[in-house]
Write an enzyme that holds these catalytic residues in place. Structure first.
Site, PDB file in Angstrom:
ATOM      1  CE  LYS A 191      -3.855   2.202   2.264  1.00 31.53           C
ATOM      2  NZ  LYS A 191      -5.111   2.201   3.469  1.00 31.53           N
ATOM      3  CD  GLU A 197       8.422  -7.207   6.979  1.00 33.37           C
ATOM      4  OE1 GLU A 197       8.091  -7.246   7.970  1.00 33.37           O
ATOM      5  OE2 GLU A 197       7.869  -6.198   6.598  1.00 33.37           O
ATOM      6  N   GLY A 250      -5.669  -2.646   4.000  1.00 31.69           N
ATOM      7  CA  GLY A 250      -4.644  -3.700   3.733  1.00 31.69           C
ATOM      8  C   GLY A 250      -5.412  -5.017   3.674  1.00 31.69           C
ATOM      9  NE  ARG A 251      -7.988  -5.330   9.484  1.00 37.80           N
ATOM     10  CZ  ARG A 251      -7.211  -4.233   9.892  1.00 37.80           C
ATOM     11  NH1 ARG A 251      -6.083  -3.748   9.525  1.00 37.80           N
ATOM     12  NH2 ARG A 251      -7.920  -3.338  10.582  1.00 37.80           N
ATOM     13  CD  GLU A 336      -3.473  -6.185  10.597  1.00 35.30           C
ATOM     14  OE1 GLU A 336      -2.312  -6.857  10.868  1.00 35.30           O
ATOM     15  OE2 GLU A 336      -3.826  -5.832   9.428  1.00 35.30           O
ATOM     16  CG  HIS A 367      -7.105 -38.297  12.423  1.00 38.73           C
ATOM     17  ND1 HIS A 367      -7.423 -39.560  12.853  1.00 38.73           N
ATOM     18  CD2 HIS A 367      -7.851 -38.058  11.254  1.00 38.73           C
ATOM     19  CE1 HIS A 367      -8.565 -40.297  12.152  1.00 38.73           C
ATOM     20  NE2 HIS A 367      -9.063 -39.253  11.192  1.00 38.73           N
ATOM     21  CE  LYS A 477       5.005  -2.944  10.473  1.00 37.36           C
ATOM     22  NZ  LYS A 477       4.514  -2.577   9.207  1.00 37.36           N
TER      23      LYS A 477
END
Length: 504
Positions: A191, A197, A250-251, A336, A367, A477
């Protein structure tokens, strides 16, 4: 939280807590709490009948929604008002699907046409042979595209997509091994176009292209961003920059140019159907009131278990291999968004907010973790998600057994089983909800994601918090940057770890 909402929470807490088996003594239980919604990709059934909500809870939660101003907050979101108060922004991901403020819908349509032109040009060979796309992003810039591509390209993909998020170089090298630099595009999704990263991985991808003999590495890069000037400054040709609006979080961004890898892998028609399915859910959410509003109903159940029964987690199990990434996607969307400790006006929240979202894929999870769900001491509300039409062409016994296990788990959690031997006893009275799709296709996946977006919004409104900021991700961060820069000192434990790793 106002005095009115605080009093309503007290009223809710005072209501009886009926057992699930007793609730089903009401012959109208199923009709009241299970609804099917007709959507462009097929019907989806939302069954909340195996939760502990009853008519009294429905009335009380509806009163809470009124006191919290739910109708006004919903209208404000669709009108493009600045409901993200801490960042003074509108929240307009629905406009990307054609539902929202008229000017925002028009702007989103224009940006989609720009993306469509580039997608179709690539498919037509204008950029040369393109067989692979390495999509580089993180968080919302990666989770949504990864989910949709993985879910919808099992049979065939127009372009082979590899989504890379982790700064760990092993993730990027895995994508490199699967791709040929000569036929690979790089999508850089950020964005702000400053995410550490993402930009570190992007630079390494450029180096890989150059080392692989690509004369103009930047000519193989597509930028997906709300900061197009920064992308151009970094070196991307402006004709290959696909912007999206600052008002898209963003999400919530996979409907924007962040969805470029989805459109490239599927083709534009399928991406348009993905948007259409989400838009149909938007319209249901916008136009339906009370308990019939499916995301609002789900939020009532979420808050019942979190606030009134002390449940700290909520589990999501997809009984469909194509939805194996859905629990991870919902983790970010829900935690978030609603993992907050202050209200809209900055006051401490009076009680728990978002539970921890976790889950897995059936029947694998049976399981592994279902022992705790059935016989453990934690009460965990569970969502099951499945599709009637199989995604495979094998013996129908595969899918029949898959669905049988899905439905059996919900029934077993509710009914339990008595036994003289406590190790073989199941207490039962454990809640679940089931979302059953007629089919899993672009439209139904779009509707499923939009349902969960609106469910998350409803939870935030009823709690009086802002679901659309995420300042909690920033501190770590910032400290990481100071470590890399060597500009700060830390506690003895952290200093020892840095020394051991050779970072100091």
């Amino acid at each position: 939280m106002t005095d009115a909402t605080r009093a309503l929470w007290a009223d809710l807490a005072a209501l009886p807590k009926p057992a699930l088996k007793d609730l089903f003594a009401d012959s109208g239980r199923l009709d009241a709490w299970s609804s099917a919604l007709a959507l462009p990709g097929g019907r989806i059934r939302f069954d909340w009948s195996k939760t502990h909500l009853d008519a009294a809870h429905a009335r009380a939660f509806s009163s809470l929604a009124d006191a919290a101003g739910f109708t006004g907050r919903r209208a404000a979101m669709f009108a493009g008002e600045h409901i993200n108060v801490t960042e003074d922004r509108a929240v307009e991901h629905t406009a990307l699907r054609g539902v929202g403020r008229e000017t925002s819908v028009e702007e989103a349509h224009a940006l989609h046409l720009r993306m469509k032109g580039l997608v179709e040009a690539i498919h037509a060979g204008v950029l040369g042979e393109v067989r692979h796309l390495i999509h580089i992003g993180i968080g919302g810039s990666a989770l949504g595209p990864n989910l949709a591509v993985d879910a919808l390209t099992r049979d065939e993909a127009r372009v082979d997509v590899h989504v890379v998020a982790n700064i760990d170089g092993c993730a990027l090298e895995e994508a490199f091994r699967a791709c040929d630099p000569a036929t690979t595009l790089i999508a850089v999704a950020s964005k702000t176009f400053t995410t550490t990263e993402t930009m570190t991985n992007a630079q390494s991808a450029l180096d890989w292209l150059k080392a692989g003999g690509v004369a103009d590495p930047f000519g193989r890069v597509i930028a997906l961003t709300a900061a197009p000037d920064k992308a151009v400054e970094w070196g991307v040709d402006e004709t290959r920059v696909l912007p999206f609006a600052e008002s898209v979080g963003g999400r919530y961004s996979l409907w924007s140019s962040i969805g470029f890898p989805i459109a490239l892998a599927l083709g534009w028609q399928d991406f348009a159907e993905f948007l259409d399915g989400a838009a149909a859910m938007d319209e249901h959410f916008r136009d339906t009131d009370g308990l019939a509003n499916l995301p609002l109903r789900a939020a009532f159940a979420d808050l019942y278990y979190t606030r009134l029964r002390g449940c700290q987690t909520r589990a999501v199990f997809a009984y469909d291999e194509r939805l194996r990434l859905l629990p991870s996607y919902l983790q970010q969307l829900e935690m978030e968004s609603n993992g907050k400790s202050v209200t809209l006006d900055g006051q401490p929240v009076d009680g728990p907010t978002a539970p921890i979202t976790w889950g897995g894929v059936g029947t694998d999870a049976q399981h592994a973790v279902f022992q705790l769900l059935h016989q453990g001491t934690n009460l965990v509300p569970v969502d099951f998600i499945a599709a009637i039409i199989p995604g495979d062409s094998l013996d129908p016994a595969h899918h029949r057994n898959l669905l049988a296990n899905c439905f059996a788990q919900g029934a077993a959690l509710m009914a339990g089983k008595a036994a003289k031997d406590g190790a073989r006893a199941y207490p039962g009275d454990r809640p679940s909800a089931t979302i059953l799709c007629e089919d899993l296709n672009p439209a139904t996946l779009g509707a499923l994601i939009a349902f969960h977006e609106h469910r998350t919004f409803c939870n935030g409104v009823l709690l009086g918090i802002n679901s659309f900021d995420q300042f909690g991700v920033e501190l770590g961060k910032e400290i990481a940057k100071s470590i890399v820069a060597g500009s700060a000192r830390f506690d003895p434990s952290t200093e020892a770890l840095l020394d051991a790793a050779g970072i100091n």
